[in-house]
Scaffold this active site. Structure first.
Site, short mmCIF file in Angstrom:
data_model
loop_
_atom_site.label_atom_id
_atom_site.label_comp_id
_atom_site.label_asym_id
_atom_site.label_seq_id
_atom_site.Cartn_x
_atom_site.Cartn_y
_atom_site.Cartn_z
N ILE A 221 0.84 -1.19 0.00
CA ILE A 221 0.00 0.00 0.00
C ILE A 221 0.88 1.24 0.00
O ILE A 221 1.87 1.31 0.72
CB ILE A 221 -0.91 0.00 1.24
CG1 ILE A 221 -1.86 -1.20 1.21
CG2 ILE A 221 -1.70 1.29 1.36
CD1 ILE A 221 -2.67 -1.37 2.48
N GLY A 223 2.11 5.26 -2.12
CA GLY A 223 2.44 5.95 -3.36
C GLY A 223 3.59 5.34 -4.12
O GLY A 223 3.54 5.21 -5.35
N GLU A 245 -0.30 -9.83 -1.28
CA GLU A 245 -1.30 -9.65 -0.24
C GLU A 245 -2.48 -8.84 -0.77
O GLU A 245 -3.63 -9.23 -0.70
CB GLU A 245 -0.64 -8.94 0.93
CG GLU A 245 -1.59 -8.40 1.98
CD GLU A 245 -0.85 -7.54 2.99
OE1 GLU A 245 -1.38 -6.49 3.35
OE2 GLU A 245 0.26 -7.93 3.42
#
Length: 447
Positions: A221, A223, A245
């Site tokens: 997760i 940027g 994941e």
């Protein structure tokens, strides 16, 4: 009795369904875009009648209505597996806490460590002709939740994609106690990403150069992993695989361009394997009934022993900061919890077990506080309250816009020197002074 007859028998309203919750109960709310919606609204109206209800949530893409119940702390408490903006915003009100975990272990927590769940609820896609409800893109540990639940409520969302898998991606109607149909169905989508910065691109370009044809990808997760995915989608790489994941939008772009096909995967060849998915509508449309995508339980996907069976496993994750010893914090700002451990350590460990595998931890060299003052993300030591998500023996590649270093097998002296070399130039001298004071700076010995 036919499946349709059983469905009609168990169908009820959200207001009636939540009356199964009693004072003192443990309630599981679903996960990510599988978090309940109509049932949440109904429970928010009902919960002022109750005391000491304990609710588990994770990666909330919208703020649950129960968070806004007046005097919330008098009626319930919330236990979050992974903070988003909702939990961060309400944490100061002291009815929300985090649950430290390794994502790969969560099904085991539900089966063996946690108290039985009194009421479990989540969103599902419509029942198929065989009487099964798909958990959609949020099945990571939902089957294990239902295994320990005394009372199960499903909220049917006809817009939730039906995600295929190997096992534990769905629940039969025989296990369900109540069915609620979502009144105005929609799927929660991630907000649009901010445009990649020059720093993001500088970090991503270094990583992309390290990825060979036939590699297997995990994007975390944040940027920088998103920017890496975007660059990969425009690259000339071939035969990439997915064992991740979190399934994100970039994988769809790569698959549609033929960059991802999984031909070189050692495990589940040809399949894109994931624990949960979170992105935009185009991604959910792609996952719907897609036989090339495999939704699997997280204790399989994130098991480092499974991850490590893939040759050239590439793991890319964000961190908040790192100290000169190589201790990486991926989840807090001092004492303020901002996300969670998730599966970062699982993939850091698993990638290193892989033949040719590499684990990358990414961050900008600095960040600006609210007053516009720059601070280094590379620190002499982690700040008080900071969480060591990745311990120093586990850290491999660390990347900032100023370079990339490998810390595996490197001494405390060498680690300090390598990390200072990729710090922002404005902070290098003070980091050297700190390292000297800490006894980990010796320019004559770089090993």
């Amino acid at each position: 009795m036919s499946f349709q007859e059983e469905y009609a028998q168990k169908l009820t309203t959200a207001d009636k369904a939540v009356q199964a919750v009693k004072s003192g109960d443990w309630v599981d709310y679903g996960f990510n875009c599988g978090t309940v919606h109509d049932l949440d609204i109904a429970l928010a109206k009902y919960i002022p009648n109750l005391k000491d209800v304990k609710v588990r949530v994770g990666i909330e893409m919208e703020t649950p209505k129960i968070f806004d119940v007046p005097d919330a702390q008098d009626h319930f408490s919330v236990y979050s597996w992974f903070y988003t903006g909702s939990e961060r915003h309400y944490a100061s009100k002291r009815f929300i806490t985090t649950v430290p975990h390794r994502f790969s272990e969560m099904p085991g927590y539900y089966r063996n460590e946690l108290p039985p769940i009194d009421v479990a609820m989540c969103q599902v896609s419509p029942m198929d002709k065989h009487g099964y409800f798909s958990f959609g893109p949020s099945g990571a540990m939902q089957y294990s939740v239902f295994q320990r639940a005394k009372h199960i409520i499903v909220e049917v969302n006809p817009k939730l994609p039906r995600c295929l898998g190997g096992y534990q991606e769905s629940v039969p109607i025989s296990k369900v106690d109540a069915i609620v149909e979502m009144q105005d169905p929609y799927v929660r989508c991630m907000p649009d990403s901010k445009p990649s910065t020059e720093v993001d691109l500088a970090v991503a370009k270094q990583i992309v150069k390290m990825i060979p044809n036939g590699a297997c990808l995990q994007l975390g997760i944040g940027g920088m992993p998103n920017t890496v995915g975007s660059l990969l989608a425009e690259s000339d790489l071939k035969d990439l695989g997915v064992h991740t994941e979190m399934y994100v939008d970039a994988y769809v772009k790569m698959a549609e361009r033929g960059i991802i096909n999984g031909r070189k995967k050692n495990v589940n060849p040809g399949m894109q394997v994931y624990a949960f998915a979170s992105g935009h509508q185009e991604m959910y449309d792609y996952l719907d009934d897609n036989a090339s995508c495999m939704a699997m339980p997280v204790d399989y996907v994130n098991d480092p022993r499974i991850i490590g069976q893939h040759d050239n496993m590439i793991s890319i994750n964000n961190i908040v900061n790192i100290d000169l010893y190589g201790q990486a914090n991926g989840e807090s700002s001092g004492f303020r919890q901002i996300s969670g451990a998730g599966g970062q350590l699982d993939f850091v460990l698993g990638a290193y077990l892989s033949h040719g595998g590499k684990s990358f931890l990414c961050c900008s060299s600095t960040f600006m506080d609210k007053q516009g003052k720059a601070h280094s993300r590379i620190l002499p030591v982690l700040e008080p309250g900071s969480i060591t998500t990745d311990t120093r023996p586990n850290t491999q590649y660390v990347v900032t816009e100023f370079g990339m270093v490998n810390l595996k097998g490197v001494s405390a002296w060498g680690r300090a020197e390598r990390l200072i070399s990729i710090a922002h130039p404005d902070f290098r001298e003070q980091l050297i002074k700190a390292a000297e004071k800490q006894g980990i700076w010796r320019r004559s010995n770089k090993i």
